[in-house]
Design an enzyme around this catalytic site. Structure first.
Site, PDB file in Angstrom:
ATOM      1  N   HIS A 122       4.280   1.539  -7.761  1.00 20.21           N
ATOM      2  CA  HIS A 122       3.183   0.565  -7.659  1.00 20.21           C
ATOM      3  C   HIS A 122       2.257   0.664  -8.873  1.00 20.21           C
ATOM      4  O   HIS A 122       1.856  -0.346  -9.453  1.00 20.21           O
ATOM      5  CB  HIS A 122       2.330   0.853  -6.415  1.00 20.21           C
ATOM      6  CG  HIS A 122       3.036   0.707  -5.116  1.00 20.21           C
ATOM      7  ND1 HIS A 122       3.290   1.769  -4.278  1.00 20.21           N
ATOM      8  CD2 HIS A 122       3.549  -0.387  -4.488  1.00 20.21           C
ATOM      9  CE1 HIS A 122       3.905   1.348  -3.195  1.00 20.21           C
ATOM     10  NE2 HIS A 122       4.086   0.043  -3.296  1.00 20.21           N
TER      11      HIS A 122
ATOM     12  N   GLY B 201       0.801  -1.226   0.000  1.00 24.99           N
ATOM     13  CA  GLY B 201       0.000   0.000   0.000  1.00 24.99           C
ATOM     14  C   GLY B 201       0.830   1.270   0.000  1.00 24.99           C
ATOM     15  O   GLY B 201       2.028   1.256  -0.278  1.00 24.99           O
TER      16      GLY B 201
ATOM     17  N   HIS C  88       2.503   4.703  -4.881  1.00 29.97           N
ATOM     18  CA  HIS C  88       3.182   5.751  -5.638  1.00 29.97           C
ATOM     19  C   HIS C  88       3.281   5.243  -7.073  1.00 29.97           C
ATOM     20  O   HIS C  88       2.782   4.137  -7.388  1.00 29.97           O
ATOM     21  CB  HIS C  88       4.561   6.061  -5.032  1.00 29.97           C
ATOM     22  CG  HIS C  88       5.399   4.853  -4.789  1.00 29.97           C
ATOM     23  ND1 HIS C  88       5.895   4.065  -5.805  1.00 29.97           N
ATOM     24  CD2 HIS C  88       5.806   4.250  -3.634  1.00 29.97           C
ATOM     25  CE1 HIS C  88       6.582   3.069  -5.302  1.00 29.97           C
ATOM     26  NE2 HIS C  88       6.542   3.139  -3.978  1.00 29.97           N
TER      27      HIS C  88
HETATM   28  P1  AMP Z   1       5.912  -2.473  -1.500  1.00 27.73           P
HETATM   29  O1  AMP Z   1       4.509  -1.942  -1.367  1.00 27.73           O
HETATM   30  O2  AMP Z   1       6.954  -1.487  -1.111  1.00 27.73           O
HETATM   31  O3  AMP Z   1       6.078  -3.836  -0.874  1.00 27.73           O
HETATM   32  O4  AMP Z   1       6.142  -2.675  -3.048  1.00 27.73           O
HETATM   33  C1  AMP Z   1       5.247  -3.448  -3.827  1.00 27.73           C
HETATM   34  C2  AMP Z   1       5.906  -3.734  -5.152  1.00 27.73           C
HETATM   35  O5  AMP Z   1       6.195  -2.503  -5.808  1.00 27.73           O
HETATM   36  C3  AMP Z   1       7.223  -4.487  -5.008  1.00 27.73           C
HETATM   37  O6  AMP Z   1       7.311  -5.461  -6.033  1.00 27.73           O
HETATM   38  C4  AMP Z   1       8.249  -3.397  -5.189  1.00 27.73           C
HETATM   39  O7  AMP Z   1       9.479  -3.867  -5.708  1.00 27.73           O
HETATM   40  C5  AMP Z   1       7.551  -2.508  -6.211  1.00 27.73           C
HETATM   41  N1  AMP Z   1       8.104  -1.158  -6.162  1.00 27.73           N
HETATM   42  C6  AMP Z   1       8.333  -0.399  -5.065  1.00 27.73           C
HETATM   43  N2  AMP Z   1       8.900   0.775  -5.415  1.00 27.73           N
HETATM   44  C7  AMP Z   1       9.046   0.749  -6.758  1.00 27.73           C
HETATM   45  C8  AMP Z   1       9.568   1.668  -7.728  1.00 27.73           C
HETATM   46  N3  AMP Z   1      10.060   2.832  -7.384  1.00 27.73           N
HETATM   47  N4  AMP Z   1       9.541   1.292  -9.033  1.00 27.73           N
HETATM   48  C9  AMP Z   1       9.043   0.086  -9.405  1.00 27.73           C
HETATM   49  N5  AMP Z   1       8.528  -0.812  -8.545  1.00 27.73           N
HETATM   50  C10 AMP Z   1       8.525  -0.490  -7.241  1.00 27.73           C
END
Ligand code: AMP
Length: 313
Positions: A37, A31, A34
């Site tokens: 996601h 969640g 940005h």
């Molecule tokens: P998180 O909510 O931080 O667990 O991230 C969910 C997914 O989004 C994971 O697969 C992350 O690697 C991906 N993610 C997070 N930040 C970025 C970003 N800046 N660019 C691309 N994917 C991202």
């Protein structure tokens, strides 16, 4: 878009699509959405007939209780953003739904989890990630699951256990989305003070110095690393680690003679940030040593084995 809270409801909703052979895509998230996601959701929307986004702040992967308590949460905004992209299902279960009383099973990957993030955050971090992602893959049964290269080690760990456990899913690792000044987008960036936000741009610059040095012919990881450390030092940032590793195994490189991943983690003020960049030495390129980040990186990260999605809309 339907918001779903239980595994039973999720399975019932997906049953017909599964029977009809529609391609199902899963985007696991914690969640506080940005553009990183959202890029994964858009990619899933383009590729799949049915898109499921999971939103669950997984307590078992946090090594620091304060980090868990302070993790940014904005479920209503998240739901609005996901709906705008055309996500079909937002799966947002309660902690008790995911970890019922008596929960006693862990998926634990050896080796690759013991360095870098694993060394700094402890064994429980990647155990928590691997167990949670395995559960999500079993709950949803997607044809493709989408992850970000931003969490490079996590992506390699997931590809490892998906292959080891014969989980029938293709893993699509998508390029890191950045702010205009290069800072990798992260839910945790909201915690940065204005001054720390400015200092944080040094992470991307540090990765850039390695890329430029390698383009100019540098093959010694130690020398390339020193340039990046100097860039961080100018912003008074002392990293937890900054390493040149093999893009496949995350093992340290003795010499930059093949595709390399520069991985970096650093506290900036109270916030711990990570970033990485995939680099290949000039001899392997068309002659002008290029970073593989962004457009070309995804193809390189596609799983080398494991089922590719075959079902179409
Ligand atoms: P998180 O909510 O931080 O667990 O991230 C969910 C997914 O989004 C994971 O697969 C992350 O690697 C991906 N993610 C997070 N930040 C970025 C970003 N800046 N660019 C691309 N994917 C991202």
């Amino acid at each position: 878009m339907r918001v779903i809270r239980t595994v039973a409801e999720l399975r019932a909703e997906l049953l017909e699509s599964r029977r009809a052979g529609r391609k199902i895509g899963l985007v696991p998230t914690m969640g506080a959405f940005h553009d990183g996601h959202l890029s994964l959701m858009r990619r899933a929307r383009e590729d799949c007939a049915v898109v499921v986004v999971s939103l669950f702040v997984n307590p078992t992967q946090f090594n620091d209780p304060d980090d868990l308590d302070g993790y940014p949460r904005d479920p209503e905004r998240d739901a609005a953003l996901a709906a705008e992209i055309g996500v079909d299902y937002l799966f947002a279960p309660a902690v008790e739904e995911v970890y019922p009383d008596g929960f006693a099973t862990t998926v634990s990957v050896r080796g690759i989890t013991e360095t870098l993030e694993g060394a700094h955050r402890g064994r429980a971090h990647f155990d928590g990630v691997a167990t949670m992602v395995t559960k999500l893959l079993n709950m949803v049964g997607p044809d493709v699951a989408y992850f970000g290269q931003k969490d490079a080690q996590q992506a390699v760990v997931i590809q490892r256990f998906v292959r080891d456990l014969d989980i029938p899913v293709a893993i699509d690792v998508c390029p890191t989305v950045r702010e205009s000044d290069g800072l990798a987008m992260s839910s945790r960036n909201v915690h940065l003070s204005a001054a720390d936000r400015a200092r944080a741009t040094a992470l991307h610059r540090a990765l850039g110095t390695v890329r430029d040095a390698v383009s100019a012919g540098e093959r010694d990881p130690g020398a390339a690393r020193d340039l990046a450390l100097a860039e961080l030092a100018r912003a008074e940032i002392e990293p937890d680690y900054l390493e040149l590793v093999s893009a496949d195994t995350m093992a340290p490189l003795q010499r930059i003679d093949r595709e390399a991943l520069v991985v970096l983690a650093a506290p900036v003020g109270e916030t711990r940030l990570i970033d990485n960049e995939l680099i290949r030495p000039a001899s392997e390129t068309d002659g002008d040593g290029k970073s593989l980040n962004r457009s070309t990186s995804t193809a390189r990260w596609r799983p080398r084995s494991g089922r590719q999605p075959s079902r179409k809309e």
